[in-house]
Design a protein around this motif. Sequence first.
Motif, short mmCIF file in Angstrom:
data_model
loop_
_atom_site.label_atom_id
_atom_site.label_comp_id
_atom_site.label_asym_id
_atom_site.label_seq_id
_atom_site.Cartn_x
_atom_site.Cartn_y
_atom_site.Cartn_z
N ILE A 317 0.84 -1.21 0.00
CA ILE A 317 0.00 0.00 0.00
C ILE A 317 0.87 1.26 0.00
CG2 ILE A 317 -1.67 1.33 1.36
CD1 ILE A 317 -2.79 -1.39 2.33
N LEU A 318 1.90 1.25 0.85
CA LEU A 318 2.76 2.44 0.97
C LEU A 318 3.46 2.76 -0.35
CD1 LEU A 318 4.38 1.94 4.49
CD2 LEU A 318 2.70 3.67 3.82
N VAL A 319 3.94 1.74 -1.05
CA VAL A 319 4.61 1.99 -2.32
C VAL A 319 3.67 2.68 -3.30
CG1 VAL A 319 5.42 0.82 -4.42
CG2 VAL A 319 6.40 0.22 -2.21
N VAL A 320 2.46 2.18 -3.42
CA VAL A 320 1.50 2.75 -4.37
C VAL A 320 1.14 4.19 -4.00
CG1 VAL A 320 -0.82 2.50 -5.33
CG2 VAL A 320 0.60 0.47 -4.97
N LEU A 321 1.11 4.49 -2.71
CA LEU A 321 0.79 5.85 -2.27
C LEU A 321 2.01 6.78 -2.32
CD1 LEU A 321 -1.47 5.11 0.84
CD2 LEU A 321 -2.20 5.76 -1.47
N ALA A 322 3.18 6.24 -2.03
CA ALA A 322 4.38 7.08 -1.93
C ALA A 322 4.88 7.57 -3.28
CB ALA A 322 5.49 6.32 -1.21
N VAL A 323 4.76 6.75 -4.32
CA VAL A 323 5.25 7.17 -5.64
C VAL A 323 4.56 8.45 -6.10
CG1 VAL A 323 5.34 6.55 -8.08
CG2 VAL A 323 6.05 4.88 -6.36
N PRO A 324 3.22 8.54 -6.10
CA PRO A 324 2.60 9.81 -6.47
C PRO A 324 2.84 10.93 -5.46
CG PRO A 324 0.93 8.20 -5.82
CD PRO A 324 2.22 7.47 -5.92
N PHE A 325 3.07 10.58 -4.19
CA PHE A 325 3.37 11.60 -3.19
C PHE A 325 4.67 12.33 -3.53
CE2 PHE A 325 5.95 12.65 0.56
CZ PHE A 325 5.19 13.68 1.10
N PHE A 326 5.72 11.58 -3.85
CA PHE A 326 6.98 12.22 -4.20
C PHE A 326 6.85 13.04 -5.48
CE2 PHE A 326 8.91 8.91 -1.39
CZ PHE A 326 9.58 9.78 -0.53
N ASP A 327 6.03 12.57 -6.41
CA ASP A 327 5.77 13.37 -7.61
C ASP A 327 5.03 14.66 -7.26
OD1 ASP A 327 7.06 12.00 -9.65
OD2 ASP A 327 5.36 10.66 -10.01
N LYS A 328 4.12 14.57 -6.31
CA LYS A 328 3.34 15.75 -5.93
C LYS A 328 4.24 16.84 -5.35
CE LYS A 328 -0.85 17.08 -3.44
NZ LYS A 328 -1.98 16.61 -2.59
N ILE A 329 5.27 16.45 -4.61
CA ILE A 329 6.18 17.45 -4.04
C ILE A 329 7.40 17.66 -4.96
CG2 ILE A 329 5.44 17.01 -1.67
CD1 ILE A 329 7.93 15.32 -1.23
N LYS A 330 7.30 17.13 -6.19
CA LYS A 330 8.27 17.35 -7.26
C LYS A 330 9.68 16.85 -6.92
CE LYS A 330 5.69 21.09 -9.40
NZ LYS A 330 5.70 22.46 -9.94
N ILE A 331 9.73 15.70 -6.29
CA ILE A 331 10.99 15.00 -6.11
C ILE A 331 10.98 13.83 -7.09
CG2 ILE A 331 12.40 13.61 -4.56
CD1 ILE A 331 11.45 15.39 -2.28
N ASP A 332 11.80 13.94 -8.11
CA ASP A 332 11.79 12.99 -9.23
C ASP A 332 12.62 11.76 -8.90
OD1 ASP A 332 11.49 11.85 -11.70
OD2 ASP A 332 12.81 13.25 -12.75
N ASP A 333 11.99 10.62 -8.94
CA ASP A 333 12.63 9.34 -8.61
C ASP A 333 12.28 8.34 -9.70
OD1 ASP A 333 13.64 7.04 -7.50
OD2 ASP A 333 12.31 7.01 -5.76
N PRO A 334 13.12 8.22 -10.73
CA PRO A 334 12.78 7.41 -11.90
C PRO A 334 12.43 5.95 -11.60
CG PRO A 334 14.68 8.77 -12.36
CD PRO A 334 14.41 8.91 -10.90
N VAL A 335 13.02 5.36 -10.56
CA VAL A 335 12.81 3.93 -10.30
C VAL A 335 11.96 3.66 -9.06
CG1 VAL A 335 14.99 3.40 -11.44
CG2 VAL A 335 14.93 3.60 -8.95
N GLY A 336 11.54 4.70 -8.35
CA GLY A 336 10.72 4.50 -7.14
C GLY A 336 11.51 4.04 -5.94
N ALA A 337 12.83 4.31 -5.92
CA ALA A 337 13.68 3.81 -4.82
C ALA A 337 13.33 4.45 -3.48
CB ALA A 337 15.16 4.06 -5.15
N LEU A 338 12.94 5.72 -3.50
CA LEU A 338 12.58 6.37 -2.24
C LEU A 338 11.34 5.71 -1.63
CD1 LEU A 338 13.06 10.14 -3.19
CD2 LEU A 338 14.61 8.70 -1.86
N SER A 339 10.38 5.38 -2.46
CA SER A 339 9.16 4.74 -1.98
C SER A 339 9.44 3.34 -1.45
CB SER A 339 8.13 4.66 -3.13
OG SER A 339 7.86 5.95 -3.63
N VAL A 340 10.37 2.65 -2.08
CA VAL A 340 10.70 1.28 -1.67
C VAL A 340 11.60 1.28 -0.44
CG1 VAL A 340 11.94 -0.82 -2.33
CG2 VAL A 340 10.39 0.27 -3.96
#
Length: 422
Positions: A317-340
């Motif tokens: 659940i957190l991964v699916v929510l965190a990926v758009p969250f980081f995009d919303k605050i404009k932190i670009d993470d091409p592979v989703g490593a921050l969310s993971v």
Amino acid sequence: MSNFTDVQYILNGFLFLFSGVLVMWMAAGFAMLEAGLVRSKNASTILVKNVLIFSIASIMFYLIGYNLMYGDGNAVMGAGLALSGIGEVAKVGDMELLAMVSDGTPTHPVMTDFFFQVVFVATAASVVSGTIAERMKLWPFLIFTVVLTAIIYPIQGHWSWGGSELGGLMAGFSDFAGSTIVHSVGGWAALAGAILVGARKGKYGKDGKVKPIPGSNLPIATLGMFILWMGWFGFNGGSQLAMGTMTDIDAIALVMADTNMAAATGAVTAAIFTKILYKKVDLTMVLNGALGGLVAVTAGPDLGMFVSFIDGLVAGILVVLAVPFFDKIKIDDPVGALSVHLVNGIWGTLAVGIFGSATLMAQIKGIVIVGIFTFVASFIVWYILKLTIGLRVSEEVEYEGEDLEETGLEAYPEFGKGSQKL
């Protein structure tokens, strides 16, 4: 030594070596995952980074890092260079070897411990690579990797696995195999770099909309995820640190089964959640859901199957929510490593305080102390690099792709810029 002690020494050493090989293989997993999730014009650069990450970590942790983490020093850091002062000279059969000793009895060779620990350092550094991909120069990243593996990672590791407890500030903190000590450390370092280097051109529109930038090769990314899943059995299983008794092998079996459960639950949860939210099953979210479950369970893979199921469920659940969250605050993470790694590193560490023997306050304290230190130290290093040699490639290089500029090679030359000249 007695025959029984000989067998324990051999089995313990074998656990470190075999588990270390599995974790080393995770370098291939990171390389494939990241190469598949970036655009083809940047794939060769990503592959070069992952080869050099492991190589730099191996050298720097030997020269400096291992002693800073495990050497005798003070509450803040260890002391010594190149494994000096580590272990004791122990008589093993007719030979005198440098070994780890408990109660006067050799438990395993020092070099097996070093090998097992160094592959963890490389894992933390690998988290950074994908987060700042497609717009950061190669050499500033490699210089940062030197500092991370030689100094930043080992110092914070000294406070927990190194046994200093930072003079009591981290007393009671529990992290079995590194949800915080490895994964969130990589996440905090990556976050600092992503903030300073900025987003890829065109990722965020002036109207606030997020432009999806698809990866180049999802089959390769999927292979990378499975390699990481496999390697994680060594990551967590080897962290039992002993295999010389029936109790130890029972514990290793539990850890591996728990690890598998968390990954499976994370993948299924991400699939269901993306279907509910987007009416489609997002493969990249499923891949990161499995990895998020693995990161989360790493702090407490010895807590049983039900806890591992919860770890994976929340992680998906957190991964699916965190990926758009980081995009919303404009932190670009091409592979989703921050969310993971960052988000689920925090969640998994908290879960030990909820379901395990550690207190929630001790876990929160450890997360905050390690997070602040790693982020601030990383930010300073990144900022110095930005002021001196610069972090970001030119707009032209970003548009054309980093591969020809940084490596002179295209990962897919038949389809790249070079094919137009044939």
